[in-house]
Design a protein around this motif. Structure first.
Motif, short mmCIF file in Angstrom:
data_model
loop_
_atom_site.label_atom_id
_atom_site.label_comp_id
_atom_site.label_asym_id
_atom_site.label_seq_id
_atom_site.Cartn_x
_atom_site.Cartn_y
_atom_site.Cartn_z
N TRP A 91 136.15 78.53 64.53
CA TRP A 91 136.95 77.98 63.43
C TRP A 91 138.38 77.74 63.92
N VAL A 92 138.99 76.72 63.37
CA VAL A 92 140.44 76.53 63.48
C VAL A 92 141.04 76.75 62.10
N VAL A 93 142.09 77.56 62.03
CA VAL A 93 142.76 77.83 60.76
C VAL A 93 144.18 77.27 60.83
N VAL A 94 144.53 76.49 59.81
CA VAL A 94 145.89 75.96 59.68
C VAL A 94 146.41 76.29 58.29
N LYS A 112 134.70 68.40 66.26
CA LYS A 112 133.70 68.89 65.29
C LYS A 112 133.76 70.40 65.11
N ILE A 113 134.99 70.93 65.15
CA ILE A 113 135.22 72.35 64.88
C ILE A 113 135.61 72.49 63.42
N PRO A 114 134.96 73.37 62.66
CA PRO A 114 135.32 73.51 61.25
C PRO A 114 136.75 74.02 61.07
N VAL A 115 137.39 73.55 60.03
CA VAL A 115 138.80 73.86 59.75
C VAL A 115 138.91 74.64 58.45
N GLY A 116 139.63 75.75 58.51
CA GLY A 116 140.00 76.48 57.31
C GLY A 116 141.45 76.18 56.97
N HIS A 117 141.69 75.75 55.74
CA HIS A 117 143.04 75.36 55.31
C HIS A 117 143.57 76.40 54.34
#
Length: 372
Positions: A91-94, A112-117
């Motif tokens: 996951w990438v978190v921003v 295509k890495i899922p993103v947590g906002h």
């Protein structure tokens, strides 16, 4: 197998709002936590990293004097892309609405890495106010797989944009987690907030107006208008203004030219997080064009006058903790004096319920990430 989370940020507000989540991830054996900073705000970012005890795994150190948004965005996309290719996170978190957050989400999307906002769904409805933050948020909102909305209002904004309801969760705002953490720590370590002691003594007996101003849409005439209002407010014998002046020359040049040397105004260097929390605590009210202050000050019972034409945090306006006053000097002065002189008006804002959270947002977001 542990899930690898790459948390990306670059500014002081992002660092404040993400350190509670990073702490929670580091303490949870289900995760491997990696941190990448862009250093979009170098000095102010480093203050928060030091206080929160966070050592980034990657530091891009990208900010340059008078850097254009084009140049910054290009550097962010390529730099963050290299980090993602090296780390290969799950996951990438921003957080929020910065160029770093937008570029981080876009770089993750390309891989295509899922993103947590974190702090998803804030909308002003005007793509030029705040600028460019409103569009940054909308871009991230179209990419993210997990939307951690701080309030029900933010969640509904996402649903109106046809975001999948299964991906939208109301978590509260992590800024309240951070504020609770720093207030509790400052009560134990009093030296963390001793740097304002001289100003507190200098302005003893006066009502302090805490102030911040740095929004791009206020550069130029807006900044000059704000300075005019502050000069009028500080002419009152019973008032003192404490203004940590942003490092941006578009702010600093105007404010020092207009306000330096006035007896009831203290133009000071940007404060670290504990001292800014202390400034909010000792202030009667806050004048700001910042987003974070609109969320933090109500947790301390402090009314907020927002020197902008719009806000992506309408919950505070609706709850009565904040009021939009724009940049017209007459209105800023009138609304400030109303709060200073009308006890009932002040109490109505100071006692209003803070709609931005209960201090447990980070834990909720961790569980959402764990659920995948």
């Amino acid at each position: 197998m542990s899930m690898k989370i790459l948390t990306i940020f670059g500014t002081r507000p992002e660092a404040i709002k993400l350190f509670p989540l990073i702490h929670a991830l580091e303490a949870d054996p289900r995760f491997v936590s990696k941190v990448c900073v862009s250093a979009q705000h170098r000095a102010m970012l480093d203050q928060v990293l030091a206080i929160a005890g966070i050592e980034p795994d990657h530091d891009l150190d990208l900010m340059r004097p008078d850097q254009s948004l084009n140049a910054l965005t290009a550097a962010l996309l390529t730099g963050l892309g290299r980090v993602m290719d090296a780390e290969r996170p799950d996951w990438v978190v921003v957080q929020g609405d910065t160029a770093t957050a937008m570029a981080g989400a876009l770089s993750a999307y390309y891989r295509k890495i899922p993103v947590g906002h974190v702090e998803a769904g804030l909308r002003s409805g005007n793509i030029h106010h705040p600028w460019p933050e409103e569009v940054n948020r909308k871009i991230i909102g179209s990419i993210a797989t997990l939307h951690a909305a701080p309030t029900e209002t933010a969640a509904q904004a996402l649903l109106r944009e046809n975001v999948d309801p299964q991906t939208v969760h109301v978590t509260g705002n992590t800024v309240i987690d951070a504020l609770h953490w720093i207030v509790a720590r400052s009560e134990v370590e009093r030296g963390l907030v001793s740097g304002l002691a001289d100003l507190e003594a200098r302005f003893a007996g006066k009502r302090i107006v805490g102030m911040t101003s740095h929004r791009r849409e206020n550069f130029g005439q807006g900044m000059r208008a704000i300075a005019t209002a502050v000069r009028r407010i500080a002419a009152r014998a019973d008032v003192a203004v404490i203004f940590p002046v942003h490092l941006n020359p578009n702010v600093r040049g105007v404010m020092h030219a207009e306000l330096a040397g006035l007896d009831n105004i203290a133009l000071i260097e940007p404060l670290d997080y504990p001292h800014f929390a202390r400034l909010m605590a000792i202030s009667t009210l806050l004048l700001t064009d910042s987003g974070g202050v609109q969320e933090e000050a109500p947790a301390l019972g402090k009314p907020v006058l927002v020197m902008r034409e719009t806000t992506e945090r309408p919950e505070g306006i609706e709850a009565g903790t904040a009021r939009l006053v724009g940049t017209d000097p007459g209105r800023i002065v009138a609304e400030t004096f109303r709060l200073l002189d009308d006890e009932a008006a002040y109490a109505a804002m100071a006692r209003a319920h803070n709609p931005f959270g209960d201090g447990r947002a980070a834990g909720r977001i961790v569980e959402l990430l764990a659920a995948g």
